[in-house]
Each structure stands twice: as structure tokens, then as C-alpha cells.
Design an enzyme around this catalytic site. Structure first.
Site, PDB file in Angstrom:
ATOM      1  N   ARG A 364      40.370  44.837  30.632  1.00 37.98           N
ATOM      2  CA  ARG A 364      39.241  44.491  31.499  1.00 37.98           C
ATOM      3  C   ARG A 364      38.200  45.607  31.493  1.00 37.98           C
ATOM      4  NH1 ARG A 364      41.578  45.335  36.952  1.00 37.98           N
ATOM      5  NH2 ARG A 364      42.242  43.186  37.053  1.00 37.98           N
ATOM      6  N   ASN A 486      40.129  42.860  41.516  1.00 40.61           N
ATOM      7  CA  ASN A 486      40.642  43.716  42.589  1.00 40.61           C
ATOM      8  C   ASN A 486      42.136  43.891  42.381  1.00 40.61           C
ATOM      9  OD1 ASN A 486      41.566  44.783  45.007  1.00 40.61           O
ATOM     10  ND2 ASN A 486      39.957  43.783  46.191  1.00 40.61           N
ATOM     11  N   ASP A 487      42.501  44.982  41.750  1.00 38.27           N
ATOM     12  CA  ASP A 487      43.899  45.240  41.395  1.00 38.27           C
ATOM     13  C   ASP A 487      44.834  45.166  42.587  1.00 38.27           C
ATOM     14  OD1 ASP A 487      43.659  45.892  38.675  1.00 38.27           O
ATOM     15  OD2 ASP A 487      42.935  47.906  39.162  1.00 38.27           O
ATOM     16  N   CYS A 488      44.282  45.360  43.739  1.00 40.84           N
ATOM     17  CA  CYS A 488      45.134  45.550  44.916  1.00 40.84           C
ATOM     18  C   CYS A 488      45.253  44.303  45.772  1.00 40.84           C
ATOM     19  CB  CYS A 488      44.595  46.711  45.744  1.00 40.84           C
ATOM     20  SG  CYS A 488      44.529  48.201  44.759  1.00 40.84           S
TER      21      CYS A 488
END
Ligand code: BGC
Ligand code: NOJ
Length: 817
Positions: A364, A486-488
Site C-alpha cells: 500500500r 487504517n491499520d488499527c
């Protein structure tokens, strides 16, 4: 408060005192050999891969900060007084100090008690070595007897292993000293393929290669025993911690200067070299000696440095703007472009916040990085696209990261980031718009690097879209998988039937949670691929992608709209996230940006409404926060996002990556004042005067600025390696200034602040040069109404590509109020 100033003429940031709030770093190297260097000479070097080929050691999270570097010590042999001309590591007072971070070089100058030293650090083009050119001047009116010591601590190559595997590593270190050159040859026994060297232009009066011998028992780099007594010990490292240190004596008459050059380099043996048969324990130095001798010469160094400067002149010549705002000009013309190239080279691997061992190249991340530099080095973007695509799987899915040395997918942190494949479409489309080079679409590219599995790059793009379509959830929105941008936001973390939470939020994939962000991204990617299909003369495929985009737009409007903004997601249980129905996390920035960028809600007014909600609920003087209200407690069903205290990182921090999406969206709806206002809030140069609050470097973007819920609101973290570089560059150059490459030409469609009277720019595009003038009455807010190309009126705002080598004059006029 400032700690320095910009020197725009020399394209440098000049740091005026060594005790900056954090180490303010720069990068050396542009190709294969890289180094980080702080304003006090801290940092380390590596060859291609910060984890696997680390040349020198660095200690993260140490006290004091920033230990490990390219150290020099000066000693007045008459008095025994000694100091570091870069302040660290001795931190002795300097009478005067200045660090100039430039484009791929750093210069640190200082003086103490009449002895001046200036050191220039850079990596010459085409080489796998770094040069330190130290100039020592005696400004006293009496002769000076001085000692100059150099010092680096070698890393035993694999930085992860080096920092942990002491039972082995205390016994493997090996060096060789030959003709004043220190060779670091740990691993040479078994591999015989690489080693490091550290050389000095003056035959040294002494050397050390064993750390403890140089420093003395229980001493640090701030008080080396060898420097204190003014004599090296000649130590040869057998195991423990190999270092390289030269001791050079200098007798300088009043006013006299001496240049001493140090060269630290990485060497690989030519494959199958007959001078290095298997079993040989002797270092194969033949091919290195001439290189070392060459770079120890002052003329070579001067020429090498001039070549580096010329290289940057060329690169930055691709786009130059002159606007009414100095902070904009400085970032666009120098620092933001520079950061885009550094980010492209290093992905998220090595900075003051990325240890170089954690992450390789992101799928990404790298696709987004190239948005910011494809106009500068399209060939490298091409190569990168093909590398990334070769890690894609036949399902269209992606490894989240790959290792730069091997270029293979790396499954350390797993996959299932369902936005990943779509970024490939956006990256390739940016490349095509810039270059017009359609041949890339026919390149055979394997899946997962498996020989024999090659299909065209175009087919990879089809699979990227299909990957989303194969994974739709209960509302017809894309499944989020492990997370999206948003990885989280890990929505598939839930308690199983026994009521026990999952041990780690990181492993939960699958599940039914859906992402409105990916839906917006899908619409954007499908439209881009439709444009590409049209270009390739495939109308059926074009129609198919347009239909898919339209259908998803309908789904977003139906299930992704919350009344005044776009929802963020649906969780595992089907409850909305980023909705007025939630008690916290009611509105998120990402879907507002991505949906408007994709054109969702443009006709029915939803876009403008969503952007008003952003302005009302998310905008702060330091930038736009990620969501509101911040999560006040940990919620396993949301994952890592709620592990952060309110206002930090993904829990309502200001992500400088998402802010430009809103700038672009504002430009799309025609609001130039708002777009530019958001731009200035996070523009590092515009924040320079807040340096004591911002704390990170004022010349580059940081990933995150603490949000309004944080006690340290306005404090930046994670500078340098962030998608914020590329996206801010795109937002300001392509949408606010409006110089936007498209598949069929260069669009000139600025959306400027009302007060501006226009701007000028020079832009290279597909081999031609465009001299662009945009004029508008101050106070006007409209778009371009008249376009002249070489004096001829052209309908619309698209400048058709000119033949390579042409210089094209473009005048764009915004009329009326
Ligand atoms: C951070 C994210 C980052 C991720 C990378 C998380 O802890 O909050 O910003 O993208 O780690 O793995
Ligand atoms: C940083 C990561 O590198 C990027 O891929 C991600 O999108 C952001 N953090 C947000 O979580």
C-alpha cells in the site's frame, strides 16, 4: 520558537543549535547505499536493506538520544582539551555551531577555542560508500598541535540479530587493518561476498578496532580513553564489538586549514572471482583499493559533490512553482519533493521512528509513494510497480510487505488488508497519466514471484478489482479483512463463544466487517481502470468497470451515508462505525476524503455536506483529526485503534496522510480557501515558528500530529517516512495549483485561495516543458475560463501533450468573481 532557518537559495535547512527537541535528521544516498544523519552526526548506514545489510550500529530509544553515528573528535594536544565538532557525543560547549541539511548531504560546522571544523557528509552517485570531508582550521594566532579521531561502530550486518544474539555475536566479529584502511569482515568466513571498509586520506598515526580498547572500561562515546590520552591503542578486534577509529595528528600554523577525508564503504566481491576461492580466509580487496584511493582525493570529492548537486538540480527541475506563499514554494520546489524521493527509496524502513528491522516495503505504502515522485523519475516508478505487482497473488490479494533485498513477499505480519490491491490500480494509473507509456500494461508479471505464472500487468489490475468484488459483505460493501488504510481499525476482533477475547487483535481476519473507505477507494480505482480500458480500446471492459463503480456508489449512498457524513464501516456484528449512533468515533476523516475523491456525492450535495461536517467536527488549528470523539477506553471489537490514548495515532491523532484527501475534496467542490487553509495548517515550513510545540523537523512532514484530545496537542511524531509526503504533494500541486496529469494530457485546473492573483510554474511533462502562468483577479474564487496554449485558445482546461523537447507556453485565466 525556531531552532534554525531555511536557506532557500542553497536548498538547505540551517540548524543553529545542536540541542534540537529531537534529533533532526537527513538522509544520505539516493540509490543503493543509504544513511541517516542527525544534526549532531548521529545515525547509521546500510546497503539496500536496513535490516539485512546494516553497516554501522545505532541505539534507538537510548539516553541520551541519538547514540551511534559518524563521529569525529578533536583534541588540543597542548592542553588535553577534547570535543566533538558535531557536539555529540561529547556534548562539550561549542563557541559556534551550525548544521546544514541539504539534498542528500549534511554539513556540520563548529568552532571551539579558535579551532574550526567543518565536515561534509555525502554518498557519491553510483557508489556504495560515503565520504566525510573534514576541514580543520586553526583560527588562533599561534600554532596548534591537534589530534583528530574518527569513530564508527560496526554492525554485524543483520541488525535484528546484532541487537539480540549476543551469545554468538560476541565471538564472530573480525577486522583487518591494512595500509591504514580498516576492514570489517565479520561473516566473510562463511559468505566471502561482502565486507565494509573505513579509510582515511592521511596515513593514520594510530587506529583502534575494538570498542572497549578505544573507549576504556565502563566509558561511553562521550569520554573515549584513547581520545582523552591522545593516543590510539592499535587494538584488533577478535569478537566483541568491532569498531573503526583512525587517529591523525595535525600541526596547523596560525590561519592554516587541513582537509582530511574519510571514506566508509560497502563492498561485494565479484561473483566467482578466482582470487577468492572457497575456503580462502584472506579478504579479497583488489577491487576495492582503487575505489578507496579515488575517493580519498580532494579533487574527486569536490567533483563528486558537484555531481550530486547537479543531479538534484535536474530532479527538482521537473516542477518549479512561484506562488504568493513562501511556505508553499519551499515545500513544493524543495523539501516535499525531496521527502517524496526519500520515502520512495526507503518506504517505511529506517528513520528515527522506524528501526530498520520492522518493516520492509509496503504494498500500500509504495504504491502511494510513487504518486509523489513519478514526474521526477518515471523509470524508477515503472520498475517499482513491476516489483510490487510481482508479489501479488492470483486471487488479486497482496502480501502487505516485501523485503527490498529479495523482493519477495514477506508474511511476517500477515495479509488481509483488503485495501492493498486497489492501490496498485491507483499507482499504475498515476504512472500512465504522467508518462503515457502504455507498454507497462503488457509487461508479463508473475504472481507471488512464481516463474511460469506470468500474466500482463493489466490482468493484475483486473484481479485487484475482482478481489474486492469477491469479498463483499452483508450490505454489499467491501469486507475490511484485517484492516484497510487504517491499520488499527481491526473490526473482526471479537470474543469467541467461550467469552474469551482473542489473544491478539493482530491475528483476527475473516469475519463480516465492511469498510466504506474501501468502497470509496473501489469506486475511484474502478473509474481509473475504466479510463485505462478505454485507452486500450476495450469498450466492454470500460463499461463493466463503470457499471461496477456506479453500483458501488449506489451502495455507499444507501448504506454508507449517515445523514451528514459518510460512515466509516460496519463492524463484525453489523453495527455502523463512524455514525451518529455511536457514542464515540462518530465521524472519521478517511471516508469523507476517499468518497469525495472518487466522485461519490458530488451531484447530490452529499460531498459538500460531508466536508462541512469535517470542518465543524474534525478540523483543529494543527490539522484535521482522524475521528471524533476519541475512544476513551479499550474496545476489543474495534482493535488496535482504541489501544492508543485519546489524541494519539489512529485514535484521533492528526494523520498528515489523510488531511490532503480533504484538501483535494475541497478543491473538487471548488473551495480553494478551505483547501489551502488546511494545507497551511500542516505544512511543516508554515509550522516552523512552532518548533517547540511541533518538535519534529520543520522541513518534512510527520506521519502524525497529536490531536485535540491529547495533552500535547500539536506535537508531531514519526517524521520523514510517511504517505503524507506524496499525498500533500499531490494535493497542493495537482489540485490546489491544479497541474494535473491525465491520461490524455496535462490538466490546468487550479482552485486557488481567493486572495491570490495567480502563480507561475514550469513543469516537465512527457518530455516537453510547460511554462505556465495562471492569472486571476484577487478576490475571485472561480475556475479557469480561458486557456491559451502558445497563444492559441483551447477549449476546456486540458493541454494536449506536445512533442518531446518542445517548450510550451500556457496561460490560464480565471475571470470574474
Ligand atoms: C500504527 C500504524 C502503523 C502500523 C504498522 C500501528 O501500530 O499505529 O500507524 O501503520 O502499526 O504495522
Ligand atoms: C502507517 C502505515 O505505513 C500506513 O500503511 C497506514 O495506512 C497508516 N499508518 C494508517 O494506519
Amino acid at each position: 520558537m525556531r531552532y534554525g532557518h531555511f536557506d532557500d537559495r542553497t536548498r538547505e535547512y540551517v540548524i543553529e543549535r545542536p540541542d534540537t527537541p529531537l534529533p533532526w535528521i537527513n538522509y544520505l544516498g539516493t540509490e543503493e547505499y543509504f544513511g541517516l544523519i542527525s544534526n549532531t552526526a548521529g545515525g547509521y548506514s546500510f546497503y539496500r536493506d536496513a535490516r539485512l545489510r546494516r553497516l554501522t550500529r545505532y541505539r534507538y530509544n537510548n539516553a541520551p538520544l541519538d547514540v551511534g553515528g559518524r563521529y569525529l573528535y578533536l583534541r588540543d594536544d597542548a592542553t588535553g582539551d577534547y570535543w566533538s565538532p558535531s557536539w555529540q557525543p561529547t556534548r562539550r560547549d561549542l563557541d559556534d555551531y551550525e548544521c546544514r541539511h541539504g539534498l542528500s548531504y549534511t554539513r556540520i560546522a563548529s568552532a571551539r577555542r579558535g579551532i574550526r571544523a567543518e565536515t561534509l557528509y555525502f554518498v557519491p552517485l553510483g557508489e556504495t560508500l560515503e565520504v566525510w570531508r573534514a576541514t580543520v582550521t586553526n583560527e588562533r594566532d599561534t600554532p596548534a598541535e591537534l589530534s583528530l579521531f574518527s569513530a564508527v561502530e560496526f554492525c554485524l550486518w543483520d541488525a535484528q540479530d546484532d541487537a539480540t544474539n549476543f551469545q554468538r555475536n560476541f565471538s564472530t566479529g573480525q577486522v583487518e587493518v591494512d595500509g591504514g584502511v580498516i576492514y570489517h569482515k565479520t561473516e566473510y568466513r562463511e559468505r566471502r561476498d561482502h565486507f565494509a571498509y573505513f579509510a582515511c586520506s592521511q596515513m593514520p598515526d594510530g587506529f583502534d578496532t575494538q570498542r572497549e580498547a578505544f573507549l576504556g572500561a565502563y566509558r561511553g562515546w562521550d569520554r573515549p580513553a584513547a581520545v582523552e590520552r591522545g593516543a590510539a591503542s592499535g587494538s584488533v578486534a577478535h569478537g566483541w564489538s568491532p569498531i573503526g577509529s583512525h587517529h591523525v595528528r595535525l600541526s596547523l600554523g596560525p590561519g592554516e586549514s587541513r582537509e582530511v577525508i574519510f571514506v566508509l564503504g560497502y563492498a561485494e566481491n565479484p561473483r566467482g572471482d578466482k582470487f577468492d576461492p572457497p575456503g580462502s580466509q584472506t579478504l579479497n580487496k583488489r577491487h576495492v583499493r582503487p575505489v578507496v584511493e579515488h575517493w580519498l582525493r580532494p579533487e574527486t570529492v569536490a567533483k563528486g559533490f558537484a555531481a550530486l548537486t547537479a543531479h538534484w538540480d535536474r530532479l527538482l527541475g521537473a516542477l518549479r512553482v512561484s506562488t504568493p506563499d513562501t511556505d508553499t514554494d519551499r515545500m513544493v520546489n524543495i523539501w516535499n519533493a525531496y521527502q517524496c524521493l526519500v520515502t520512495f527509496n526507503l518506504s517505511r524502513s529506517a528513520s528515527s521512528f522506524e528501526s530498520g528491522i520492522g518493516r520492509g516495503m509496503g504494498f500500500r505504502d509504495s504504491n502511494q509513494d510513487l504518486l509523489g515522485f513519478v514526474h521526477i523519475l518515471p523509470e524508477r516508478a515503472r520498475e517499482r510497480i513491476l516489483d510490487i505487482a510481482a508479489t501479488q497473488m492470483a486471487t488479486g490479494g497482496a502480501y502487505h510487505q516485501y523485503q527490498p533485498l529479495t523482493k519477495r513477499g514477506n508474511n511476517d505480519i500477515g495479509d488481509g488488508f483488503n485495501d492493498d490491491p486497489l492501490w496498485l490500480v491507483l499507482g499504475v494509473s498515476a504512472y500512465l497519466k504522467e508518462t503515457g507509456d502504455q507498454t507497462i500494461l503488457d509487461e508479463p508479471v508473475p504472481f507471488d514471484n512464481e516463474p511460469g505464472s506470468e500474466v500482463s500487468l493489466y490482468e493484475h489490475l483486473r484481479r485487484s478489482l475482482q478481489y474486492t468484488l469477491d469479498r463483499l459483505g452483508p450490505h454489499g460493501l467491501p469486507l475490511i479483512g484485517r484492516a484497510d488504510w487504517n491499520d488499527c481499525l481491526n473490526l473482526n476482533c471479537f470474543s469467541d463463544t467461550s467469552g474469551e477475547p482473542f489473544q491478539t487483535t493482530q491475528n483476527a481476519t475473516g469475519g463480516q466487517a465492511e469498510s466504506v473507505f474501501i468502497a470509496g477507494q473501489f469506486v475511484l480505482a474502478a473509474k481509473e481502470l475504466a479510463g485505462i480500458a478505454a485507452l486500450r480500446g476495450r469498450p466492454e471492459e470500460e463499461a463493466e468497470y463503470r457499471a461496477a463503480a456506479e453500483k458501488m456508489t449506489g451502495t455507499v449512498t444507501e448504506h454508507g451515508w449517515d445523514g451528514a457524513w459518510f460512515r466509516r464501516a460496519y463492524d463484525f456484528y453489523g453495527y455502523p462505525i463512524g455514525s451518529g449512533e455511536n457514542d464515540e468515533g462518530q465521524i472519521f476523516v478517511e471516508p469523507q476524503g476517499m468518497c469525495v475523491l472518487a466522485g461519490v456525492g458530488r451531484e447530490d450535495g452529499l460531498a459538500a455536506r460531508a466536508l462541512d461536517s469535517v470542518a465543524e467536527r474534525l478540523a483543529t488549528p494543527h490539522g484535521i483529526v482522524l475521528q471524533q470523539p476519541a475512544y476513551s477506553s479499550y474496545r476489543i471489537e474495534l482493535g488496535e485503534i482504541s489501544t492508543y490514548p485519546p489524541g494519539y495515532k489512529e485514535n484521533a491523532g492528526i494523520f498528515c496522510h489523510t488531511n490532503p484527501w480533504i484538501m483535494i475534496a475541497e478543491a473538487i467542490v471548488g473551495n480553494g480557501d478551505r483547501a489551502f487553509d488546511y494545507y497551511r495548517r500542516i505544512n511543516p515550513s508554515a509550522r516552523e515558528q512552532l518548533s517547540e510545540v511541533h518538535r519534529c523537523e520543520p522541513y518534512v512532514y510527520a506521519q502524525m500530529i497529536a490531536g485535540r484530545d491529547a495533552p500535547t496537542h500539536g506535537e508531531a511524531k514519526n517524521s520523514w517516512l510517511t504517505g503524507a509526503a506524496a499525498w500533500n504533494f499531490v494535493a497542493v500541486t495537482q489540485w490546489i495549483l491544479g497541474l494535473r496529469p491525465e491520461l490524455s494530457g496535462l490538466r490546468v485546473d487550479p482552485v486557488l485561495p481567493a486572495a491570490w492573483p495567480g502563480f507561475t510554474a514550469t513543469r516537465a511533462y512527457r518530455g516537453a516543458t510547460y511554462e505556465i502562468t495562471v492569472r486571476k483577479p484577487a478576490g475571485a474564487t472561480g475556475r479557469v475560463t480561458r486557456l491559451l496554449v502558445d497563444g492559441e485558445r483551447v477549449e476546456g482546461t486540458l493541454v494536449p501533450p506536445a512533442p518531446a523537447g518542445a517548450v510550451v507556453r500556457v496561460e490560464a485565466v480565471v475571470e470574474g468573481a
